[in-house]
Design a protein around this motif. Structure first.
Motif, PDB file in Angstrom:
ATOM      1  N   ASN A   1      -5.311  32.794  34.824  1.00 11.94           N
ATOM      2  CA  ASN A   1      -6.115  32.035  35.789  1.00 11.94           C
ATOM      3  C   ASN A   1      -5.542  32.140  37.195  1.00 11.94           C
ATOM      4  N   HIS A   2      -4.230  32.108  37.286  1.00 13.26           N
ATOM      5  CA  HIS A   2      -3.598  32.210  38.599  1.00 13.26           C
ATOM      6  C   HIS A   2      -3.783  33.601  39.198  1.00 13.26           C
ATOM      7  N   ILE A   3      -3.714  34.604  38.350  1.00 12.66           N
ATOM      8  CA  ILE A   3      -3.927  35.979  38.817  1.00 12.66           C
ATOM      9  C   ILE A   3      -5.356  36.148  39.317  1.00 12.66           C
ATOM     10  N   SER A   4      -6.311  35.711  38.485  1.00 11.20           N
ATOM     11  CA  SER A   4      -7.719  35.865  38.848  1.00 11.20           C
ATOM     12  C   SER A   4      -8.084  35.027  40.065  1.00 11.20           C
ATOM     13  N   ARG A   5      -7.511  33.826  40.181  1.00  9.46           N
ATOM     14  CA  ARG A   5      -7.824  32.973  41.330  1.00  9.46           C
ATOM     15  C   ARG A   5      -7.338  33.613  42.632  1.00  9.46           C
ATOM     16  N   LEU A   6      -6.191  34.280  42.573  1.00  9.97           N
ATOM     17  CA  LEU A   6      -5.712  34.969  43.766  1.00  9.97           C
ATOM     18  C   LEU A   6      -6.672  36.094  44.135  1.00  9.97           C
ATOM     19  N   GLY A   7      -7.198  36.776  43.119  1.00 10.59           N
ATOM     20  CA  GLY A   7      -8.203  37.798  43.375  1.00 10.59           C
ATOM     21  C   GLY A   7      -9.458  37.207  43.984  1.00 10.59           C
ATOM     22  N   ALA A   8      -9.866  36.024  43.486  1.00 13.01           N
ATOM     23  CA  ALA A   8     -11.063  35.370  44.010  1.00 13.01           C
ATOM     24  C   ALA A   8     -10.868  34.955  45.470  1.00 13.01           C
ATOM     25  N   LEU A   9      -9.689  34.485  45.800  1.00 14.91           N
ATOM     26  CA  LEU A   9      -9.403  34.098  47.187  1.00 14.91           C
ATOM     27  C   LEU A   9      -9.447  35.311  48.114  1.00 14.91           C
ATOM     28  N   GLN A  10      -8.883  36.416  47.655  1.00 13.67           N
ATOM     29  CA  GLN A  10      -8.938  37.639  48.457  1.00 13.67           C
ATOM     30  C   GLN A  10     -10.384  38.113  48.615  1.00 13.67           C
TER      31      GLN A  10
ATOM     32  N   ARG B   1      -6.433  32.249  54.232  1.00 15.45           N
ATOM     33  CA  ARG B   1      -5.088  32.842  54.286  1.00 15.45           C
ATOM     34  C   ARG B   1      -4.035  31.845  53.817  1.00 15.45           C
ATOM     35  N   LYS B   2      -4.183  30.586  54.211  1.00 13.29           N
ATOM     36  CA  LYS B   2      -3.249  29.556  53.749  1.00 13.29           C
ATOM     37  C   LYS B   2      -3.344  29.397  52.237  1.00 13.29           C
ATOM     38  N   ALA B   3      -4.569  29.389  51.729  1.00 11.92           N
ATOM     39  CA  ALA B   3      -4.762  29.258  50.284  1.00 11.92           C
ATOM     40  C   ALA B   3      -4.137  30.429  49.542  1.00 11.92           C
ATOM     41  N   ILE B   4      -4.283  31.624  50.090  1.00  7.66           N
ATOM     42  CA  ILE B   4      -3.705  32.819  49.468  1.00  7.66           C
ATOM     43  C   ILE B   4      -2.186  32.730  49.437  1.00  7.66           C
ATOM     44  N   ALA B   5      -1.591  32.217  50.516  1.00 10.38           N
ATOM     45  CA  ALA B   5      -0.132  32.073  50.562  1.00 10.38           C
ATOM     46  C   ALA B   5       0.360  31.108  49.490  1.00 10.38           C
ATOM     47  N   VAL B   6      -0.330  29.986  49.332  1.00  6.16           N
ATOM     48  CA  VAL B   6       0.062  29.001  48.323  1.00  6.16           C
ATOM     49  C   VAL B   6      -0.147  29.567  46.920  1.00  6.16           C
ATOM     50  N   GLN B   7      -1.286  30.223  46.705  1.00  2.00           N
ATOM     51  CA  GLN B   7      -1.583  30.787  45.391  1.00  2.00           C
ATOM     52  C   GLN B   7      -0.604  31.902  45.037  1.00  2.00           C
ATOM     53  N   SER B   8      -0.183  32.675  46.020  1.00  2.00           N
ATOM     54  CA  SER B   8       0.799  33.746  45.790  1.00  2.00           C
ATOM     55  C   SER B   8       2.130  33.159  45.334  1.00  2.00           C
TER      56      SER B   8
ATOM     57  N   GLN C   1      -7.931  41.116  40.133  1.00  2.00           N
ATOM     58  CA  GLN C   1      -8.960  40.906  39.125  1.00  2.00           C
ATOM     59  C   GLN C   1      -8.832  41.922  37.989  1.00  2.00           C
ATOM     60  N   HIS C   2      -8.451  43.145  38.334  1.00  2.00           N
ATOM     61  CA  HIS C   2      -8.265  44.165  37.299  1.00  2.00           C
ATOM     62  C   HIS C   2      -7.071  43.821  36.413  1.00  2.00           C
ATOM     63  N   ARG C   3      -6.022  43.289  37.023  1.00  2.00           N
ATOM     64  CA  ARG C   3      -4.850  42.901  36.232  1.00  2.00           C
ATOM     65  C   ARG C   3      -5.216  41.801  35.243  1.00  2.00           C
ATOM     66  N   ALA C   4      -5.958  40.806  35.708  1.00  2.00           N
ATOM     67  CA  ALA C   4      -6.367  39.715  34.815  1.00  2.00           C
ATOM     68  C   ALA C   4      -7.259  40.244  33.697  1.00  2.00           C
TER      69      ALA C   4
ATOM     70  N   TYR D   1     -13.118  37.244  33.138  1.00  2.00           N
ATOM     71  CA  TYR D   1     -12.339  38.103  34.020  1.00  2.00           C
ATOM     72  C   TYR D   1     -13.057  39.424  34.282  1.00  2.00           C
ATOM     73  N   ARG D   2     -13.801  39.890  33.287  1.00  2.00           N
ATOM     74  CA  ARG D   2     -14.637  41.073  33.490  1.00  2.00           C
ATOM     75  C   ARG D   2     -15.725  40.763  34.518  1.00  2.00           C
ATOM     76  N   ASP D   3     -16.344  39.595  34.398  1.00  3.53           N
ATOM     77  CA  ASP D   3     -17.386  39.192  35.343  1.00  3.53           C
ATOM     78  C   ASP D   3     -16.840  39.144  36.769  1.00  3.53           C
ATOM     79  N   ALA D   4     -15.666  38.560  36.915  1.00  3.86           N
ATOM     80  CA  ALA D   4     -15.062  38.434  38.245  1.00  3.86           C
ATOM     81  C   ALA D   4     -14.737  39.802  38.837  1.00  3.86           C
ATOM     82  N   LEU D   5     -14.206  40.696  38.009  1.00  5.97           N
ATOM     83  CA  LEU D   5     -13.894  42.046  38.485  1.00  5.97           C
ATOM     84  C   LEU D   5     -15.158  42.776  38.886  1.00  5.97           C
ATOM     85  N   SER D   6     -16.208  42.637  38.085  1.00  2.96           N
ATOM     86  CA  SER D   6     -17.470  43.318  38.385  1.00  2.96           C
ATOM     87  C   SER D   6     -18.049  42.838  39.713  1.00  2.96           C
TER      88      SER D   6
END
Length: 218
Positions: A52-61, A34-41, A88-91, A102-107
């Motif tokens: 990368n920032h968009i996808s990383r936030l998706g990865a944290l979630q 949760r702390k990481a998500i707050a910083v990444q947001s 992940q879809h946005r990225a 980004y397709r791999d991450a979304l899948s």
């Protein structure tokens, strides 16, 4: 903090969360993610177009959702997965076609979220996420076979009397046939494909690739 400092902090928090997870400390793991998500947001607010920032936030979630799932909180996991899929879809949509990570991450996120939906008694929604996975891989036989297999898994959680189950049987069957049709090198196990076809009531009879005399199977 500078963008570099924020990115470093996110990495540090991620490593800490992984360590906490390995030590079986789920409460601490959730808090750290949760702390990481707050910083990444906050970082994403400053650089809204950074893929990368968009996808990383998706990865944290996704990681937060996975942790919630492990501790028996599938409802909370589903909420986190919804956010993960959104990022992940946005990225994926913003990325150039040739950039596949980004397709791999979304899948992967769609797959994980689908499994959680099954645990919350929502098989139809789980099947829908699998269908979305299939749309990402129109020419990949292994991925399509995985999608068909997981649609069949979702069907096992549907009532036989629900008309929607028959619709998903048809969709899973079509996905299986598409997987077999694009499998020019026969990477799909014919036995597994035949077993899935029987479950789906499909007349498909998969056979191994036959090599011509003097040729070699690729």
């Amino acid at each position: 903090q500078s963008a570099g400092d924020q990115a470093s902090l996110v990495l540090t928090l991620c490593n800490l969360a992984k360590t906490q997870h390995g030590l079986n400390r789920p409460v601490d793991t959730v808090a750290t993610y949760r702390k990481a998500i707050a910083v990444q947001s906050a970082l994403l607010l400053d650089t809204p177009g950074n893929l990368n920032h968009i996808s990383r936030l998706g990865a944290l979630q996704n990681n937060l959702a996975f942790t919630w799932h492990e501790v028996g909180k599938p409802e909370k996991a589903s909420v986190a997965y919804e956010a993960a899929i959104e990022y992940q879809h946005r990225a994926f949509k913003l990325a150039p076609t040739q950039v596949t990570m980004y397709r791999d991450a979304l899948s992967r996120t769609l797959f994980n979220a689908s499994r959680t939906l099954l645990d919350t008694g929502r098989p139809f929604e789980a099947a829908e996420l699998q269908q979305r996975r299939g749309e990402l891989w129109p020419d990949d036989p292994e991925q399509l076979f995985s999608v068909a297999t997981n649609m069949a898994l979702a069907m096992r959680h549907m009532s036989n009397n629900d008309p929607g189950r028959a619709e998903w049987r048809h969709t899973a069957s079509q996905t299986l046939r598409k997987a077999w049709a694009v499998d020019s090198h026969r990477v799909i196990d014919p036995g597994k494909a035949a077993k899935l076809a029987r479950f789906l009531g499909d007349a498909l009879t998969p056979t191994p690739l036959v090599c011509a005399e003097g040729s070699r199977q690729p």
